[in-house]
Enzyme design. Structure first.
Site, short mmCIF file in Angstrom:
data_model
loop_
_atom_site.label_atom_id
_atom_site.label_comp_id
_atom_site.label_asym_id
_atom_site.label_seq_id
_atom_site.Cartn_x
_atom_site.Cartn_y
_atom_site.Cartn_z
N ASP A 1 3.96 2.16 -4.39
CA ASP A 1 3.13 2.99 -5.26
C ASP A 1 2.74 2.15 -6.47
OD1 ASP A 1 1.96 4.80 -6.96
OD2 ASP A 1 3.60 6.26 -6.90
N LYS B 1 -13.09 -3.03 -13.69
CA LYS B 1 -13.55 -4.31 -13.17
C LYS B 1 -13.83 -5.30 -14.30
CE LYS B 1 -13.33 -3.20 -8.83
NZ LYS B 1 -12.21 -3.71 -8.01
N TYR C 1 -14.44 2.90 -13.05
CA TYR C 1 -14.47 1.76 -12.13
C TYR C 1 -15.02 0.53 -12.83
CZ TYR C 1 -15.40 -0.68 -7.68
OH TYR C 1 -15.42 -1.57 -6.64
N ASP D 1 0.86 -1.18 0.00
CA ASP D 1 0.00 0.00 0.00
C ASP D 1 0.89 1.23 0.00
OD1 ASP D 1 -2.14 2.03 0.81
OD2 ASP D 1 -3.29 0.18 0.97
#
Length: 291
Positions: free
Chosen positions: A92, A189, A185, A64
């Site tokens: 990153d 996905k 988004y 993270d």
């Protein structure tokens, strides 16, 4: 329908993760010699998955950009006296060099067998109003990074004594269908679903690829969407939760991060050896039911 809390309500935070809420499975490969790389491990589903896998005895390398959040995940793992452990690695996911270095570092902790691509982000806007720089950033984190991590992890899995392992991608009900104002988004996905199937196609049967698709989960990412969605659609925050988030569902409650994490535990285990290229759809009836 049960009343849902407003965004300011304390109940919009999931309950603490305790050992009794973690799915524990017996698996010969769930040991401290085995490494699971988990992205987004500083909060939400990524944090819950890192904790659940560590409780199951694995060495988890959590990635993270949020170093403080990663430290919080490590503290939770240690407080549970888990059979496994958590190693925090600041990374990153928009940086190719960072990604390759993170996988190299993970390989020094044991044999990499598992990768959970969970890190995600959201921006609410219509397609004409969607900032191009935000599109690029989201695609880097949510699609390009999973591809690169898979690229670097797959040789490590193949190099194990039996070539057994799995790469799991955090998809969504939005990987099944589309709603308004979430085009990037949704695009990411749907792309992850394609990556999942490609991993399965190249994995020779022992290196599996699978995805996890759920509805709305009580995470910081979800809570932050409430105000944005209310503003974009001109409705109240309560209407966002009751009508937008839960309106189409048959199960009228938000999912908890640990419930999603348990799906990754099962998917990585030998109990799921026939889960390859497929999707664990736990959506409360969003996608395949209608009135």
């Amino acid at each position: 329908m049960a009343s849902q809390p407003s965004q300011d309500d304390d109940s919009l935070s999931p309950p603490p993760i305790t050992e009794d809420r973690v799915l524990r499975l017996e698996d010969d490969r769930f040991s401290s010699d085995t490494v699971a790389v988990v992205t987004g491990a500083a909060s939400g589903i990524g944090r819950a998955t890192a904790i659940a896998l560590a409780v199951n005895g694995l060495t988890v390398v959590g990635l993270d950009v949020d170093e403080d959040g990663l430290d919080g995940t490590v503290e939770t793992v240690e407080s549970l006296d888990a059979d496994g452990r958590m190693v925090a690695t600041q990374c990153d996911l928009t940086d190719s060099t960072d990604i390759e270095a993170a996988v190299d570092a993970a390989s020094e902790e044991g044999s990499i067998r598992y990768l959970a691509n969970i890190a995600g982000m959201q921006h609410i806007a219509s397609i004409p109003e969607f900032p191009t720089e935000e599109y690029d950033r989201m695609m880097d984190v949510m699609l390009r990074a999973p591809f690169l991590l898979s690229k670097h992890v797959m040789p490590h899995i193949e190099a194990t004594d039996d070539g057994v392992g799995a790469i799991a991608n955090m998809s969504s009900v939005h990987g099944q269908y589309a709603t308004r104002d979430k085009a990037t988004y949704i695009t990411a996905k749907h792309g992850l679903n394609g990556l999942t199937r490609s991993i399965a196609a190249e994995g020779e049967g022992t290196l599996r690829g699978f995805s996890v698709s759920v509805g709305y989960v009580l995470t910081p990412l979800m809570a932050n969407q409430i105000t944005d969605t209310a503003e974009e659609r001109g409705i109240s925050e309560e209407e966002v939760v009751e009508d937008v988030m839960l309106g189409q569902a048959r199960t009228k409650e938000l999912m908890m991060p640990i419930e999603v994490a348990n799906l990754f535990v099962f998917g990585f285990s030998s109990h799921a050896k026939h889960l390859n290229g497929g999707d664990l759809l736990f959506d409360g009836g969003y996608t395949h039911t209608y009135e």
